[in-house]
Design a protein around this motif. Structure first.
Motif, PDB file in Angstrom:
ATOM      1  N   THR A   1      -9.534  -6.013  -1.707  1.00  0.00           N
ATOM      2  CA  THR A   1     -10.072  -5.215  -0.568  1.00  0.00           C
ATOM      3  C   THR A   1      -8.939  -4.363   0.199  1.00  0.00           C
TER       4      THR A   1
ATOM      5  N   ARG B   1      -8.735  -1.306  -2.466  1.00  0.00           N
ATOM      6  CA  ARG B   1     -10.104  -0.319  -2.072  1.00  0.00           C
ATOM      7  C   ARG B   1     -10.017   0.381  -0.881  1.00  0.00           C
ATOM      8  N   SER B   2      -9.536  -0.400   0.339  1.00  0.00           N
ATOM      9  CA  SER B   2      -9.337   0.498   1.418  1.00  0.00           C
ATOM     10  C   SER B   2      -8.364   1.650   1.347  1.00  0.00           C
TER      11      SER B   2
ATOM     12  N   ALA C   1     -10.260   4.406  -0.650  1.00  0.00           N
ATOM     13  CA  ALA C   1     -11.048   5.031   0.365  1.00  0.00           C
ATOM     14  C   ALA C   1     -10.538   5.995   1.211  1.00  0.00           C
ATOM     15  N   LEU C   2      -9.409   5.636   1.913  1.00  0.00           N
ATOM     16  CA  LEU C   2      -8.611   6.670   2.721  1.00  0.00           C
ATOM     17  C   LEU C   2      -8.011   7.558   1.862  1.00  0.00           C
TER      18      LEU C   2
ATOM     19  N   PHE D   1     -10.816  10.015   1.527  1.00  0.00           N
ATOM     20  CA  PHE D   1     -11.256  10.944   2.661  1.00  0.00           C
ATOM     21  C   PHE D   1     -10.218  11.898   2.973  1.00  0.00           C
TER      22      PHE D   1
ATOM     23  N   GLU E   1     -13.251  -7.191   5.592  1.00  0.00           N
ATOM     24  CA  GLU E   1     -13.207  -6.655   4.441  1.00  0.00           C
ATOM     25  C   GLU E   1     -14.280  -5.642   4.077  1.00  0.00           C
TER      26      GLU E   1
ATOM     27  N   LEU F   1     -15.548  -3.335   6.176  1.00  0.00           N
ATOM     28  CA  LEU F   1     -15.285  -2.065   6.974  1.00  0.00           C
ATOM     29  C   LEU F   1     -14.051  -1.513   6.294  1.00  0.00           C
ATOM     30  N   PHE F   2     -13.016  -2.199   5.872  1.00  0.00           N
ATOM     31  CA  PHE F   2     -11.823  -1.814   5.335  1.00  0.00           C
ATOM     32  C   PHE F   2     -11.993  -1.074   4.129  1.00  0.00           C
ATOM     33  N   GLU F   3     -13.175  -1.486   3.333  1.00  0.00           N
ATOM     34  CA  GLU F   3     -13.264  -0.945   2.071  1.00  0.00           C
ATOM     35  C   GLU F   3     -14.061   0.503   2.336  1.00  0.00           C
ATOM     36  N   GLN F   4     -14.755   0.696   3.450  1.00  0.00           N
ATOM     37  CA  GLN F   4     -15.259   1.768   3.638  1.00  0.00           C
ATOM     38  C   GLN F   4     -14.199   2.769   4.395  1.00  0.00           C
ATOM     39  N   GLY F   5     -13.006   2.349   4.357  1.00  0.00           N
ATOM     40  CA  GLY F   5     -11.923   3.341   4.715  1.00  0.00           C
ATOM     41  C   GLY F   5     -11.746   3.237   6.286  1.00  0.00           C
ATOM     42  N   MET F   6     -12.489   2.110   7.017  1.00  0.00           N
ATOM     43  CA  MET F   6     -12.237   2.235   8.480  1.00  0.00           C
ATOM     44  C   MET F   6     -10.970   1.445   8.743  1.00  0.00           C
TER      45      MET F   6
END
Lengths: 130, 293
Positions: free
Chosen positions: A89, A92-93, A96-97, A100, B74, B76-81
């Motif tokens: 996770t 992946r985060s 994602a950043l 973006f 998890e 939300l983090f994976e969506q870059g939040m």
């Protein structure tokens, strides 16, 4: 002089655990309860190692790690992630950043998922600090 | 007044991750940070005769909440939040206010109170107390299973009830910046029947026309911000008419300003916002006036 290790975690029980392990192995522990305080302490204390949680109030470990690894003056700080959030996770985060519009950043030296045994933590600290 | 950071207050039984998912359209505007808050009420772990403070129970409740939040985080983090968590023992409203201030949140989301009639009678509701004490907009989320309507995304078609109070005018500004989230706004003003006791039908129509003209101006400002808007004037009891207007317009949410008739330490909550927040079947977003207004 003993090496300084900063523990950034909002859970006082986890901080106590990490601090105890650090003291028992001759390190100087420092503590921060969230990412914002952690960042201030990193700049002020320049620790030899940071043990970083991910899920915290105010600023998470995801953003703090990114801030460290993208700032010229901070990117060489060594980081161990110690968190209940899965490593995949976290990666992946970061991906994602990056997608973006953020910069590509390296993976942390060590990623440990909670809970962790005292010996395991002591071993990885020793490995990272050499 | 963008919504960058949202405080999601849950006891789990009344507000789950499905509710949060329905709010993630706010990401099209500015939402980037979600902070989960779970308050373990003191009486669940309080001292008991022969048992003392129930530390084991506190640990159990904390860990149960933590595991749930890790799972939600998890996603939300994976969506870059960005995600944060507070799990604290205390009283709900003071702890929520504390977290709101510490995080500088732009919106508090809370479920409808599930207290029984007697508890309401003696202690009031958490929602009412929060509305009275918070200077941050509060969305009282209503679970789909409690209602007969199907709300997918509360911010899609809000009904904004305008009474010209500072709070309701601030709500206009609050919604205007959400052009990438809000599809259409319905503006309603409910004229009180007592205002219509004019000498003739002409006088009554004049009251209606004046209200409509003022609403039209606001509609134009929404259109200029890129949001479709329609105005409506209803007559009668505001509590009932706002609910009727929401049904007529197939609204996804009701938005109201909370009145500010006296602001010493806490502000006065008008009876209509309180009643709609507590009783309406629609999610209800309450916008407080600026501090000092």
């Amino acid at each position: 002089m003993s090496k300084k290790v900063l523990v950034v975690d909002d859970d006082p029980d986890v901080r106590l655990f990490s601090v105890t392990v650090l003291e028992e192995h001759g390190y100087t522990p420092l503590e921060a309860e969230d990412g914002e305080i952690g960042l201030k302490m990193i700049k002020a204390e320049k620790p030899d190692l940071i043990i970083l949680d991910v899920l915290m109030p105010r600023q998470s470990g995801v953003r703090l790690y990114r801030e460290l690894k993208t700032a010229k003056a901070l990117k060489d700080f060594k980081v161990i992630i110690l968190s209940g959030i899965a490593k995949k996770t976290f990666l992946r985060s970061q991906k994602a950043l990056t997608e973006f519009g953020g910069a590509e950043i390296p993976e942390p030296e060590i990623y440990l998922e909670k809970p962790v045994e005292p010996d395991e933590l002591a071993d990885v600290i020793k490995k990272v600090l050499g | 007044m963008e919504i960058n950071k949202l405080l999601f207050v849950t006891k789990f039984e009344e507000l789950g991750f499905d509710a949060l998912r329905s709010l993630l359209t706010l990401r099209n505007s500015a939402l980037d940070h979600v902070v989960f808050v779970n308050v373990i009420e003191r009486d669940r772990v309080a001292m008991r005769r022969g048992k003392g403070y129930q530390k084991d129970e506190e640990i159990r409740l904390r860990e149960a909440a933590n595991i749930r939040f890790i799972d939600w985080s998890e996603t939300l983090f994976e969506q870059g939040m960005e995600v944060g968590v507070y799990i604290v023992v205390g009283s709900l409203v003071p702890e929520v206010i504390k977290a709101t201030q510490k995080e500088n949140a732009d919106l508090i989301v809370i479920g409808r109170s599930h207290k029984g009639v007697l508890e309401h009678l003696y202690s009031g509701s958490d929602v009412t107390e929060l509305l009275r004490r918070a200077w941050t907009p509060v969305l009282v989320y209503k679970q789909l299973s409690e209602t007969t309507i199907s709300v997918e995304e509360p911010f899609e078609r809000p009904l904004l009830a305008i009474d010209w109070s500072p709070g309701s005018l601030r709500a206009v500004e609050y919604l205007k910046v959400l052009k990438d989230t809000v599809q259409e706004v319905h503006l309603v003003h409910v004229a009180d029947e007592k205002d219509l006791k004019g000498p003739s039908a002409m006088a009554i129509q004049k009251t209606r026309k004046e209200a409509r003209d003022k609403l039209e101006e606001i509609c134009e400002s929404f259109e200029a911000s890129g949001i479709k808007a329609r105005e409506h004037v209803y007559i009668g009891d505001p509590d009932e008419e706002i609910e009727k207007a929401a049904k007529d317009c197939q609204a996804s949410m009701i938005v109201l300003g909370s009145s500010a008739k006296a602001a010493w330490v806490e502000k006065f909550i008008g009876s209509t916002p309180r009643k709609i927040a507590e009783e309406s079947i629609y999610p209800t977003l309450l916008i407080p006036p600026e501090k000092g207004e």
